[in-house]
Design a protein around this motif. Structure first.
Motif, mmCIF file in Angstrom:
data_model
loop_
_atom_site.group_PDB
_atom_site.id
_atom_site.type_symbol
_atom_site.label_atom_id
_atom_site.label_comp_id
_atom_site.label_asym_id
_atom_site.label_seq_id
_atom_site.Cartn_x
_atom_site.Cartn_y
_atom_site.Cartn_z
ATOM 1 N N MET B 291 -12.949 43.081 50.610
ATOM 2 C CA MET B 291 -13.360 41.744 51.051
ATOM 3 C C MET B 291 -13.563 40.835 49.841
ATOM 4 O O MET B 291 -13.131 39.679 49.856
ATOM 5 C CB MET B 291 -14.657 41.893 51.852
ATOM 6 C CG MET B 291 -15.240 40.617 52.375
ATOM 7 S SD MET B 291 -14.388 40.076 53.842
ATOM 8 C CE MET B 291 -15.174 38.503 54.088
ATOM 9 N N THR B 294 -10.064 39.867 48.390
ATOM 10 C CA THR B 294 -9.307 38.903 49.187
ATOM 11 C C THR B 294 -10.017 37.552 49.210
ATOM 12 O O THR B 294 -9.375 36.519 49.228
ATOM 13 C CB THR B 294 -9.096 39.399 50.628
ATOM 14 O OG1 THR B 294 -10.334 39.846 51.132
ATOM 15 C CG2 THR B 294 -8.096 40.509 50.681
ATOM 16 N N LEU B 295 -11.343 37.570 49.184
ATOM 17 C CA LEU B 295 -12.101 36.316 49.185
ATOM 18 C C LEU B 295 -11.761 35.499 47.950
ATOM 19 O O LEU B 295 -11.482 34.299 48.030
ATOM 20 C CB LEU B 295 -13.600 36.623 49.229
ATOM 21 C CG LEU B 295 -14.479 35.559 49.863
ATOM 22 C CD1 LEU B 295 -14.128 35.405 51.324
ATOM 23 C CD2 LEU B 295 -15.944 35.922 49.718
ATOM 24 N N ASN B 298 -8.172 34.216 48.229
ATOM 25 C CA ASN B 298 -8.048 33.158 49.231
ATOM 26 C C ASN B 298 -8.659 31.852 48.752
ATOM 27 O O ASN B 298 -8.069 30.784 48.921
ATOM 28 C CB ASN B 298 -8.716 33.580 50.542
ATOM 29 C CG ASN B 298 -7.811 34.457 51.372
ATOM 30 O OD1 ASN B 298 -6.610 34.263 51.384
ATOM 31 N ND2 ASN B 298 -8.385 35.427 52.033
#
Lengths: 309, 312
Positions: B291, B294-295, B298
């Motif tokens: 997480m 990817t955070l 992104n």
């Protein structure tokens, strides 16, 4: 003032070589596009050929079995259907309502910014993380179990950003004059939204819903994470019963399997006979998602063409 | 309504005011419901962070965070348990790298072709087809990687094992081509026509204009496309779980099988692991790592995308 002929020839050669370069790159571009397209074609043809022997009516009406040739996808497609029903019932009202609020009601406020940024971020969260959320929260904290309702809720949360973004885009394309006309006739904000904004943006919203559902139907990782069983040789209780009140919601609590899980299960078996089953089920799943996507894209295309405000 | 207009005396003023108040309250209630629906998305994020951090906290109370970051073995379910996240990260990094080696050149070329060379008609046809490609379920791509691509690769590269990061990465690359192509193409189309016209007026060809004018002008959007593609590759699960094997080992060679963060979570979830055991908490620690990665990707992607939008 004319250039000597050898210089003109040199310039012509230069131009010709640059034009050739243009042509070479265009060819490479078409090849790359072709590579992507041929890959899908190969994928689909390979699956259809491998699974060809399994395309019989019984494939849809049999439970999974130890013998590959007799195994079918009955529990898988029924499970997918039930899970999708729950997903649609949760994701559509929530997503559309959130989209409507963000476009029509949201004040210029930091809370609105937080919600917007958050939806953008959610769209990028890997699907397996939603599975972990469901495992920790729905299965163990809320005690919903490894059931149809847990899976449906999880996938609903997963596709929520898709529905919200589509709703917002559809609403944004409606010009302000429609609202002004409605307000001018004495309608309230909700009456305007309900009778004009939502109906006019319906094709766009529908596109988003179909895209979201087609994503949800193919999702495997979050469903595995919540612990769906891979071998299910029974169906969930029927939603319609013969005793009063004739409608039962027991199916929401039932254990289940879905199409992608069945494909994963068959693919990971060493026996090649099961690979044919996986191929046949995969071809059906791809046909379903592709036709859903194609329908959504067609809807959007028509929408763009026909409505001129 | 009509009667009140025809003869206002029939309905006293207070009744009309009450009706208006009714309507006002109803409007408020509906607004509150709509707001609650929008706010739920925030609760989802809070819920994800809460679950991941809570279970990871239990995990890190048993496994020192130093071991987690530096150990070079990952054997959480053995008696001699080791928890080195490096092992899973190496699998994720290698497979994502292979995927990007496919997706970035092919996707960028498609984007430049569609934006600068193709006729509008060809673009109208090609873009929806690419979108459809990105809608194929990943479990099907996994099947394709294991039973179609791996045999072909084995014929080319003798000695390639039945499960490998190479096959999974290649197919993952094909899967993310549409993402790279679509976002990069949007960025290039957003470059103002005047820049291209200026370039053509100076005698540049299409190819020169594409590479020396349009591509540099769209670089932040194209960068956003690459970063979002990385985020997608890092979070991809089923292709790796099916085609890359699930043995956790520290690898830098794509020809070998290995587990990734995502495929490890699948592996544990497939087994029967009691709630509250260290193994159970391990997948949340792995999920938290995933997480966070990817955070970051992104956020970076969105930031870049927003920047290029503001420029023109």
């Amino acid at each position: 003032m004319s250039l000597p002929p050898e210089e003109i020839a040199a310039i012509r050669a230069n131009i010709a070589s640059r034009k050739t370069n243009d042509l070479i790159f265009a060819t490479i571009g078409i090849c790359c596009l072709g590579f992507a397209l041929i890959t899908i074609a190969a994928l689909f043809v390979d699956m259809a050929v491998t699974g060809w022997a399994r395309f019989r009516p019984e494939f849809f009406t049999e439970f999974p079995s130890r013998r590959a040739a007799q195994a079918g996808i009955l529990s898988a497609w029924v499970g997918s259907l039930l899970v999708m029903t729950v997903t649609a019932m949760v994701a559509i009202p929530l997503g559309v309502a959130a989209g409507v609020w963000l476009e029509e009601y949201a004040p210029k406020h930091w809370i609105t910014d937080v919600i917007e940024i958050n939806i953008n971020n959610l769209a990028g969260v890997p699907s397996i993380v939603f599975g972990l959320l469901a495992l920790g929260l729905f299965v163990y904290t809320f005690g919903l179990g490894q059931s149809v309702r847990t899976a449906g809720l999880t996938l609903a949360l997963l596709i929520l950003p898709v529905v919200i973004v589509a709703t917002r885009e559809a609403i944004r394309s409606i010009p302000l004059m429609v609202r002004e006309a409605s307000f001018g006739l004495g309608a309230t904000k909700w009456q305007t939204t309900r009778d004009h904004i939502v109906p006019y943006s319906m094709p766009g919203i529908l596109t988003g819903i179909i895209l979201g559902m087609s994503r949800a139907i193919g999702e495997t990782a979050p469903i595995i994470t919540i612990g769906a069983l891979t071998f299910i040789a029974f169906l969930p209780p029927a939603p319609i019963t013969d005793v009063a009140p004739f409608i039962s919601f027991e199916w929401l609590k039932a254990p289940f399997t879905v199409m992608p899980i069945q494909i994963f299960n068959w693919t990971s078996r060493p026996d090649p006979a099961f690979h044919a089953n996986a191929a046949a089920a995969g071809a059906i799943l791809v046909a379903m998602t592709l036709s859903m996507n194609a329908l959504a894209i067609y809807l959007r295309f028509r929408l763009r063409r026909n409505i001129k405000w | 309504m009509t009667s009140s207009i025809a003869s206002p005396a029939v309905r006293p003023v207070s009744a009309r005011l009450a009706r208006r108040l009714d309507r006002h309250i109803k409007e408020r209630i509906i607004e509150a419901i709509l707001f609650a629906s929008a706010a739920i998305s925030v609760f989802i994020t809070v819920g994800i962070l809460y679950v991941l951090i809570k279970e990871s906290f239990v995990f890190f109370s048993q496994v020192p965070i130093g071991d987690f970051l530096t150990d070079t073995q990952w054997t959480p379910l053995f008696d001699d348990a080791h928890f080195g996240i490096m092992v899973l990260l190496s699998g994720t990094a290698v497979s994502s790298f292979v995927a990007l080696l496919v997706a970035v050149p092919v996707g960028t070329t498609i984007a430049i072709y569609l934006s600068e060379f193709a006729t509008p008609h060809a673009r109208e046809i090609a873009k929806p087809i690419l979108e459809v490609l990105s809608g194929i379920p990943t479990v099907v791509f996994g099947f394709f990687a294991l039973l179609f691509v791996t045999p072909i690769l084995q014929a080319i590269i003798p000695g390639l094992p039945g499960f490998s990061l190479l096959a999974a990465g290649l197919v993952m690359g094909i899967m993310i081509i549409p993402i790279v192509a679509s976002i990069s193409e949007d960025a290039m189309r957003a470059v103002p026509m005047a820049l291209r016209e200026g370039s053509y007026a100076m005698g540049a060809t299409r190819l020169q204009t594409a590479f020396r004018v349009v591509f540099p002008a769209a670089i932040s959007g194209v960068g956003a496309a690459y970063i979002l593609a990385i985020a997608r590759a890092v979070g991809e699960t089923m292709i790796l779980a099916i085609a890359a094997g699930m043995q956790p080992q520290l690898v830098w060679n794509p020809m070998e099988p290995a587990a990734t963060i995502t495929s490890f979570i699948v592996q544990v979830a497939l087994g029967d692991l009691p709630h509250g055991s260290v193994g159970y908490n391990t997948i949340f620690a792995a999920g938290l790592t995933l997480m966070l990665f990817t955070l970051v990707f992104n956020m970076l992607g969105f930031w870049l995308q927003r920047r290029y939008r503001e420029r023109y």
